[in-house]
Motif scaffolding. Structure first.
Motif, PDB file in Angstrom:
ATOM      1  N   GLY A 182       0.816  -1.203   0.000  1.00  0.00           N
ATOM      2  CA  GLY A 182       0.000   0.000   0.000  1.00  0.00           C
ATOM      3  C   GLY A 182       0.850   1.253   0.000  1.00  0.00           C
ATOM      4  O   GLY A 182       2.089   1.199  -0.079  1.00  0.00           O
ATOM      5  N   LEU A 183       0.184   2.394   0.112  1.00  0.00           N
ATOM      6  CA  LEU A 183       0.900   3.667   0.125  1.00  0.00           C
ATOM      7  C   LEU A 183       1.845   3.742   1.316  1.00  0.00           C
ATOM      8  O   LEU A 183       2.937   4.305   1.220  1.00  0.00           O
ATOM      9  N   GLY A 184       1.449   3.148   2.437  1.00  0.00           N
ATOM     10  CA  GLY A 184       2.311   3.140   3.601  1.00  0.00           C
ATOM     11  C   GLY A 184       3.631   2.442   3.345  1.00  0.00           C
ATOM     12  O   GLY A 184       4.674   2.862   3.860  1.00  0.00           O
ATOM     13  N   ASN A 185       3.591   1.372   2.528  1.00  0.00           N
ATOM     14  CA  ASN A 185       4.838   0.686   2.175  1.00  0.00           C
ATOM     15  C   ASN A 185       5.751   1.580   1.354  1.00  0.00           C
ATOM     16  O   ASN A 185       6.970   1.604   1.566  1.00  0.00           O
ATOM     17  N   LEU A 186       5.167   2.320   0.419  1.00  0.00           N
ATOM     18  CA  LEU A 186       5.980   3.240  -0.385  1.00  0.00           C
ATOM     19  C   LEU A 186       6.639   4.296   0.501  1.00  0.00           C
ATOM     20  O   LEU A 186       7.815   4.625   0.317  1.00  0.00           O
ATOM     21  N   ILE A 187       5.885   4.803   1.468  1.00  0.00           N
ATOM     22  CA  ILE A 187       6.422   5.838   2.352  1.00  0.00           C
ATOM     23  C   ILE A 187       7.522   5.257   3.239  1.00  0.00           C
ATOM     24  O   ILE A 187       8.580   5.879   3.419  1.00  0.00           O
ATOM     25  N   LEU A 188       7.303   4.062   3.782  1.00  0.00           N
ATOM     26  CA  LEU A 188       8.317   3.438   4.641  1.00  0.00           C
ATOM     27  C   LEU A 188       9.591   3.130   3.870  1.00  0.00           C
ATOM     28  O   LEU A 188      10.700   3.400   4.339  1.00  0.00           O
ATOM     29  N   VAL A 189       9.449   2.559   2.683  1.00  0.00           N
ATOM     30  CA  VAL A 189      10.626   2.225   1.876  1.00  0.00           C
ATOM     31  C   VAL A 189      11.345   3.492   1.419  1.00  0.00           C
ATOM     32  O   VAL A 189      12.586   3.564   1.429  1.00  0.00           O
ATOM     33  N   GLY A 190      10.580   4.510   1.032  1.00  0.00           N
ATOM     34  CA  GLY A 190      11.205   5.767   0.638  1.00  0.00           C
ATOM     35  C   GLY A 190      11.978   6.400   1.779  1.00  0.00           C
ATOM     36  O   GLY A 190      13.091   6.910   1.583  1.00  0.00           O
ATOM     37  N   ASN A 191      11.415   6.351   2.973  1.00  0.00           N
ATOM     38  CA  ASN A 191      12.107   6.899   4.141  1.00  0.00           C
ATOM     39  C   ASN A 191      13.395   6.138   4.429  1.00  0.00           C
ATOM     40  O   ASN A 191      14.445   6.750   4.672  1.00  0.00           O
ATOM     41  N   VAL A 192      13.333   4.809   4.399  1.00  0.00           N
ATOM     42  CA  VAL A 192      14.529   4.001   4.662  1.00  0.00           C
ATOM     43  C   VAL A 192      15.597   4.259   3.606  1.00  0.00           C
ATOM     44  O   VAL A 192      16.798   4.350   3.925  1.00  0.00           O
ATOM     45  N   THR A 193      15.188   4.389   2.364  1.00  0.00           N
ATOM     46  CA  THR A 193      16.147   4.659   1.292  1.00  0.00           C
ATOM     47  C   THR A 193      16.868   5.980   1.529  1.00  0.00           C
ATOM     48  O   THR A 193      18.096   6.081   1.384  1.00  0.00           O
ATOM     49  N   MET A 194      16.124   7.009   1.897  1.00  0.00           N
ATOM     50  CA  MET A 194      16.726   8.309   2.164  1.00  0.00           C
ATOM     51  C   MET A 194      17.622   8.259   3.399  1.00  0.00           C
ATOM     52  O   MET A 194      18.672   8.905   3.438  1.00  0.00           O
ATOM     53  N   LEU A 195      17.207   7.495   4.422  1.00  0.00           N
ATOM     54  CA  LEU A 195      18.039   7.367   5.610  1.00  0.00           C
ATOM     55  C   LEU A 195      19.371   6.694   5.289  1.00  0.00           C
ATOM     56  O   LEU A 195      20.425   7.098   5.790  1.00  0.00           O
ATOM     57  N   TRP A 196      19.325   5.664   4.454  1.00  0.00           N
ATOM     58  CA  TRP A 196      20.566   5.013   4.042  1.00  0.00           C
ATOM     59  C   TRP A 196      21.442   5.974   3.240  1.00  0.00           C
ATOM     60  O   TRP A 196      22.669   6.012   3.425  1.00  0.00           O
ATOM     61  N   ALA A 197      20.828   6.743   2.358  1.00  0.00           N
ATOM     62  CA  ALA A 197      21.599   7.694   1.548  1.00  0.00           C
ATOM     63  C   ALA A 197      22.255   8.735   2.437  1.00  0.00           C
ATOM     64  O   ALA A 197      23.432   9.086   2.244  1.00  0.00           O
ATOM     65  N   TYR A 198      21.521   9.244   3.434  1.00  0.00           N
ATOM     66  CA  TYR A 198      22.101  10.223   4.352  1.00  0.00           C
ATOM     67  C   TYR A 198      23.227   9.602   5.172  1.00  0.00           C
ATOM     68  O   TYR A 198      24.294  10.212   5.356  1.00  0.00           O
ATOM     69  N   THR A 199      23.016   8.386   5.673  1.00  0.00           N
ATOM     70  CA  THR A 199      24.031   7.732   6.499  1.00  0.00           C
ATOM     71  C   THR A 199      25.292   7.442   5.703  1.00  0.00           C
ATOM     72  O   THR A 199      26.410   7.704   6.156  1.00  0.00           O
ATOM     73  N   ILE A 200      25.127   6.904   4.504  1.00  0.00           N
ATOM     74  CA  ILE A 200      26.285   6.544   3.680  1.00  0.00           C
ATOM     75  C   ILE A 200      27.011   7.783   3.167  1.00  0.00           C
ATOM     76  O   ILE A 200      28.229   7.749   2.936  1.00  0.00           O
ATOM     77  N   SER A 201      26.288   8.884   3.002  1.00  0.00           N
ATOM     78  CA  SER A 201      26.935  10.104   2.511  1.00  0.00           C
ATOM     79  C   SER A 201      27.733  10.811   3.598  1.00  0.00           C
ATOM     80  O   SER A 201      28.374  11.843   3.333  1.00  0.00           O
ATOM     81  N   CYS A 202      27.709  10.267   4.806  1.00  0.00           N
ATOM     82  CA  CYS A 202      28.436  10.850   5.933  1.00  0.00           C
ATOM     83  C   CYS A 202      29.935  10.945   5.624  1.00  0.00           C
ATOM     84  O   CYS A 202      30.518  10.075   4.978  1.00  0.00           O
ATOM     85  N   HIS A 203      30.583  11.996   6.103  1.00  0.00           N
ATOM     86  CA  HIS A 203      32.018  12.178   5.890  1.00  0.00           C
ATOM     87  C   HIS A 203      32.821  11.042   6.522  1.00  0.00           C
ATOM     88  O   HIS A 203      33.862  10.633   5.984  1.00  0.00           O
TER      89      HIS A 203
END
Length: 268
Positions: free
Chosen positions: A181-202
């Motif tokens: 459902g839409l909730g799955n899209l929101i959860l997966v999108g959030n996790v994807t962005m969190l991983w991108a932010y974490t990995i982009s760390c200096h």
């Protein structure tokens, strides 16, 4: 800097400028926006963390990241994927194990340090604008000395991102089995962005390739380093995006749990 006593003959003295800055642009807008944005997010997050309600949608196994992992005795059993071993006192958040560590990860983040130094502390508020403090000691004294611990909080952030990923995977369950459902899209999108932010760390960039002397001898790590470097350039944008995705994910799950509206289902 050449003093008056040793200034070469014929050299001009520095202009005596009474104004604190000669900038005529609206240099105060970025620090003001940062203060408003971070204050609003912190206010929302604080209220939500201590509401102790509307964090779990049982039908679709949606768990808001503000309450993950849910480890207090007040947590619903089905929402506690890692057990309930902390007392259910009001002052203790459901995600008491991870929230303080995530806060420290963000507080010591290189971008966030720049952001709140310039906005909340006015140190300095902008380029070519003087510092509002009489003395400057950098990050050599307590509590700023603890900023160097950012590299260690990075490892904790990776573990927490794994937990959030597990929550997103478990959410693909419905009363009829697999669901989407839409909730799955929101959860997966959030996790994807969190991983991108974490990995982009200096710190991550340094871990991947910062200590290598010869990239030619480590082609795999060099490839990973270039990818992390590409993300690292966008670290500021990702820092703000993840604040938005976290708030959106929490609000959507809160709305579903409070029966404000139903989840938009695509499958089951």
């Amino acid at each position: 800097m050449t003093s008056t006593a040793t200034r070469p003959r014929g050299a001009r003295s520095r202009a005596a400028i009474a104004a604190k800055t000669l900038r005529t642009d609206r240099w105060w807008i970025p620090p003001l926006v940062t203060v408003v944005g971070l204050s609003a997010w912190l206010a929302y997050a604080t209220v939500r963390v201590f509401m102790h309600d509307w964090y779990w949608v049982a039908d679709y196994h949606y768990l808001t990241p503000f309450y993950s992992p849910c480890i207090t005795e007040r947590c619903l059993p089905e929402a506690s994927h890692f057990g309930r071993f902390l007392p259910g006192w009001w002052i203790i958040p459901e995600a008491a194990l991870t929230l303080p560590l995530l806060l420290l990860f963000r507080l010591t983040c290189y971008y966030y340090r720049k952001a709140y130094y310039r906005s909340f502390w006015l140190s300095p508020p902008a380029c070519a604008v003087p510092d509002r403090h009489q003395a400057y000691s950098g990050e050599t004294r307590f509590p700023l000395l603890g900023q160097n611990s950012h590299r260690y909080f990075f490892y904790v952030a990776v573990v927490i991102s794994l937990i959030n990923s597990w929550d997103a995977i478990l959410a693909f369950r419905s009363p009829d089995g697999f669901g989407f459902g839409l909730g799955n899209l929101i959860l997966v999108g959030n996790v994807t962005m969190l991983w991108a932010y974490t990995i982009s760390c200096h710190s991550c960039r340094h871990i991947v390739g910062g200590r290598l002397k010869h990239f030619s001898k480590h082609p795999v790590r060099y490839r990973a380093w270039t990818w992390v470097s590409w993300l690292n350039v966008r670290h500021m944008q990702l820092a703000w995006i993840t604040l938005g995705t976290l708030a959106l994910t929490d609000f959507y799950i809160m709305a579903l749990a409070a029966d404000w509206f139903p989840d938009l289902r695509f499958i089951n």
